[in-house]
Design a protein around this motif. Structure first.
Motif, short mmCIF file in Angstrom:
data_model
loop_
_atom_site.label_atom_id
_atom_site.label_comp_id
_atom_site.label_asym_id
_atom_site.label_seq_id
_atom_site.Cartn_x
_atom_site.Cartn_y
_atom_site.Cartn_z
N LEU A 88 -22.70 -29.49 34.40
CA LEU A 88 -23.54 -28.53 33.68
C LEU A 88 -24.76 -28.14 34.52
CD1 LEU A 88 -23.59 -26.97 31.04
CD2 LEU A 88 -24.78 -28.87 29.99
N LYS A 89 -25.31 -29.13 35.23
CA LYS A 89 -26.45 -28.82 36.11
C LYS A 89 -26.06 -27.78 37.16
CE LYS A 89 -29.48 -30.87 39.55
NZ LYS A 89 -29.79 -32.07 40.35
N ASN A 90 -24.89 -27.95 37.79
CA ASN A 90 -24.44 -27.00 38.80
C ASN A 90 -24.23 -25.61 38.22
OD1 ASN A 90 -24.46 -28.98 40.76
ND2 ASN A 90 -22.29 -29.48 40.52
N VAL A 91 -23.69 -25.55 36.99
CA VAL A 91 -23.49 -24.26 36.32
C VAL A 91 -24.83 -23.58 36.09
CG1 VAL A 91 -22.70 -23.16 34.18
CG2 VAL A 91 -21.34 -24.97 35.21
N CYS A 92 -25.80 -24.33 35.58
CA CYS A 92 -27.13 -23.77 35.33
C CYS A 92 -27.79 -23.29 36.61
CB CYS A 92 -28.03 -24.81 34.64
SG CYS A 92 -27.57 -25.15 32.94
N GLU A 93 -27.68 -24.07 37.66
CA GLU A 93 -28.29 -23.67 38.94
C GLU A 93 -27.65 -22.41 39.49
OE1 GLU A 93 -27.98 -27.28 41.22
OE2 GLU A 93 -29.97 -27.97 40.56
N SER A 94 -26.34 -22.25 39.32
CA SER A 94 -25.68 -21.02 39.80
C SER A 94 -26.10 -19.81 38.97
CB SER A 94 -24.15 -21.17 39.81
OG SER A 94 -23.64 -21.24 38.50
N ILE A 95 -26.32 -20.00 37.66
CA ILE A 95 -26.80 -18.90 36.81
C ILE A 95 -28.22 -18.52 37.22
CG2 ILE A 95 -27.46 -18.30 34.44
CD1 ILE A 95 -25.08 -20.12 33.54
N ILE A 96 -29.05 -19.51 37.50
CA ILE A 96 -30.44 -19.27 37.91
C ILE A 96 -30.47 -18.48 39.22
CG2 ILE A 96 -32.53 -20.42 38.77
CD1 ILE A 96 -31.84 -22.66 36.64
N LYS A 97 -29.58 -18.80 40.16
CA LYS A 97 -29.55 -18.12 41.47
C LYS A 97 -28.92 -16.74 41.41
CE LYS A 97 -29.30 -22.46 44.01
NZ LYS A 97 -28.41 -23.41 44.69
N ASP A 98 -28.12 -16.45 40.38
CA ASP A 98 -27.40 -15.18 40.28
C ASP A 98 -28.37 -14.06 39.88
OD1 ASP A 98 -25.76 -13.03 39.75
OD2 ASP A 98 -24.41 -14.12 38.42
N LYS A 99 -28.56 -13.08 40.75
CA LYS A 99 -29.51 -12.01 40.49
C LYS A 99 -29.07 -11.11 39.33
CE LYS A 99 -27.65 -8.86 43.99
NZ LYS A 99 -27.95 -8.09 45.19
N PHE A 100 -27.82 -11.23 38.89
CA PHE A 100 -27.33 -10.41 37.77
C PHE A 100 -27.43 -11.14 36.42
CE2 PHE A 100 -25.01 -8.75 41.49
CZ PHE A 100 -25.47 -7.44 41.45
N SER A 101 -27.96 -12.37 36.40
CA SER A 101 -28.13 -13.09 35.14
C SER A 101 -29.12 -12.34 34.25
CB SER A 101 -28.64 -14.51 35.41
OG SER A 101 -27.65 -15.27 36.05
N LYS A 102 -28.88 -12.40 32.93
CA LYS A 102 -29.69 -11.62 31.98
C LYS A 102 -31.02 -12.30 31.70
CE LYS A 102 -25.67 -9.83 29.49
NZ LYS A 102 -24.96 -9.83 28.20
N ASP A 103 -32.11 -11.58 32.02
CA ASP A 103 -33.46 -12.08 31.77
C ASP A 103 -33.70 -12.14 30.25
OD1 ASP A 103 -36.18 -12.82 32.31
OD2 ASP A 103 -36.72 -10.76 31.79
N ASN A 104 -34.25 -13.24 29.77
CA ASN A 104 -34.49 -13.43 28.35
C ASN A 104 -35.98 -13.53 28.04
OD1 ASN A 104 -33.08 -13.64 25.89
ND2 ASN A 104 -33.40 -15.84 25.80
N SER A 105 -36.83 -13.37 29.04
CA SER A 105 -38.25 -13.68 28.89
C SER A 105 -38.98 -12.74 27.94
CB SER A 105 -38.95 -13.69 30.25
OG SER A 105 -38.84 -12.42 30.87
N LYS A 106 -38.52 -11.51 27.80
CA LYS A 106 -39.24 -10.54 26.97
C LYS A 106 -39.19 -10.87 25.47
CE LYS A 106 -39.38 -6.56 30.04
NZ LYS A 106 -39.05 -7.27 31.24
N ARG A 107 -38.25 -11.73 25.07
CA ARG A 107 -38.18 -12.11 23.66
C ARG A 107 -38.67 -13.54 23.41
NH1 ARG A 107 -33.81 -15.26 22.81
NH2 ARG A 107 -33.95 -15.02 20.56
N LEU A 108 -39.30 -14.14 24.43
CA LEU A 108 -39.75 -15.53 24.32
C LEU A 108 -41.23 -15.64 24.65
CD1 LEU A 108 -36.70 -17.13 26.16
CD2 LEU A 108 -37.12 -17.16 23.69
N LEU A 109 -41.89 -16.67 24.11
CA LEU A 109 -43.32 -16.86 24.31
C LEU A 109 -43.66 -17.66 25.57
CD1 LEU A 109 -44.55 -17.63 20.69
CD2 LEU A 109 -45.01 -15.60 22.05
N GLY A 110 -42.67 -18.26 26.19
CA GLY A 110 -42.93 -19.14 27.32
C GLY A 110 -43.73 -18.49 28.43
N GLU A 111 -44.72 -19.21 28.93
CA GLU A 111 -45.50 -18.77 30.10
C GLU A 111 -44.79 -19.27 31.36
OE1 GLU A 111 -48.09 -16.82 30.26
OE2 GLU A 111 -48.40 -16.57 28.10
N ILE A 112 -43.57 -18.76 31.54
CA ILE A 112 -42.73 -19.16 32.66
C ILE A 112 -42.89 -18.11 33.75
CG2 ILE A 112 -40.40 -19.88 33.34
CD1 ILE A 112 -41.63 -21.62 31.12
#
Length: 199
Positions: free
Chosen positions: A1-25
């Motif tokens: 699961l860690k490898n899957v998450c890391e590949s999603i994080i590196k993929d420039k086509f992954s869908k950004d979710n930040s606009k609907r979240l409060l996180g200061e990420i």
């Protein structure tokens, strides 16, 4: 699961979710994984729903549910100094729901926080790093202060920094994620919202 998450994080086509979240990420990312059908993500979704059913079945309100489902699920790739302010969760299908997260990866500096667990257990004062990277569930003010004579119990629960645990709580419950420091590694979590429709 860690490898899957890391590949999603590196993929420039992954869908950004930040606009609907409060996180200061600001250094990391928050990525939608609702539509990802990787076998590990599918298995995790099943485990989350199984846990939700157990949670609901243990709950004393016995009217029963007419509908329950996973409303949203996303990755939080938290880097040094990123944090999540106090907030609650909502879902798009009901006024009622459950939310939670699972730690997928913890930086080595947060493993040191785990080593401090016994040191911090009875006294978290003194800038020891007891709260770095920790998620706190908050249901009243005054934090962890207790006074048995005045019937005052702790107002928060700090979720242990351990990978692989499915944490789950009512969506209305205030919670926060503290920043961490002195690391170039990611604190990777998968967060989710479940809708619950009662009969």
């Amino acid at each position: 699961l860690k490898n899957v998450c890391e590949s999603i994080i590196k993929d420039k086509f992954s869908k950004d979710n930040s606009k609907r979240l409060l996180g200061e990420i600001k250094k990391g990312s928050q990525l939608n994984i609702n539509d990802i059908n990787n076998e590990y993500i599918v298995e995790l979704k099943k485990d989350i729903m199984d846990t939700a059913m157990k949670y609901i079945n243990l709950y004393p309100y016995k009217r029963g549910t007419s509908n329950i489902g996973l409303d949203s699920i996303w990755i939080v790739n938290q880097l040094e100094t990123d944090y999540n302010p106090i907030h609650i969760h909502e879902n798009s299908k009901s006024d009622y729901g459950l939310s939670g997260f699972i730690h997928i990866n913890l930086p080595e500096t947060l493993n040191k926080v785990k080593d401090l667990e016994n040191l911090c257990k009875n006294n978290s004062r003194g800038a020891k790093g007891c709260h770095d990277g920790v998620t706190s569930l908050i249901w009243k003010g005054q934090g962890g202060i207790t006074n048995a004579k005045s019937f005052q119990h702790p107002g928060l629960f700090e979720c242990p920094l351990k990978t692989g645990i499915i944490y789950m709580f009512p969506s209305w419950l205030d919670h926060t994620v503290y920043p961490f420091f002195n690391s170039n590694e990611s604190r990777i979590t998968i967060a989710y919202n479940i809708y619950v429709v009662w009969n």
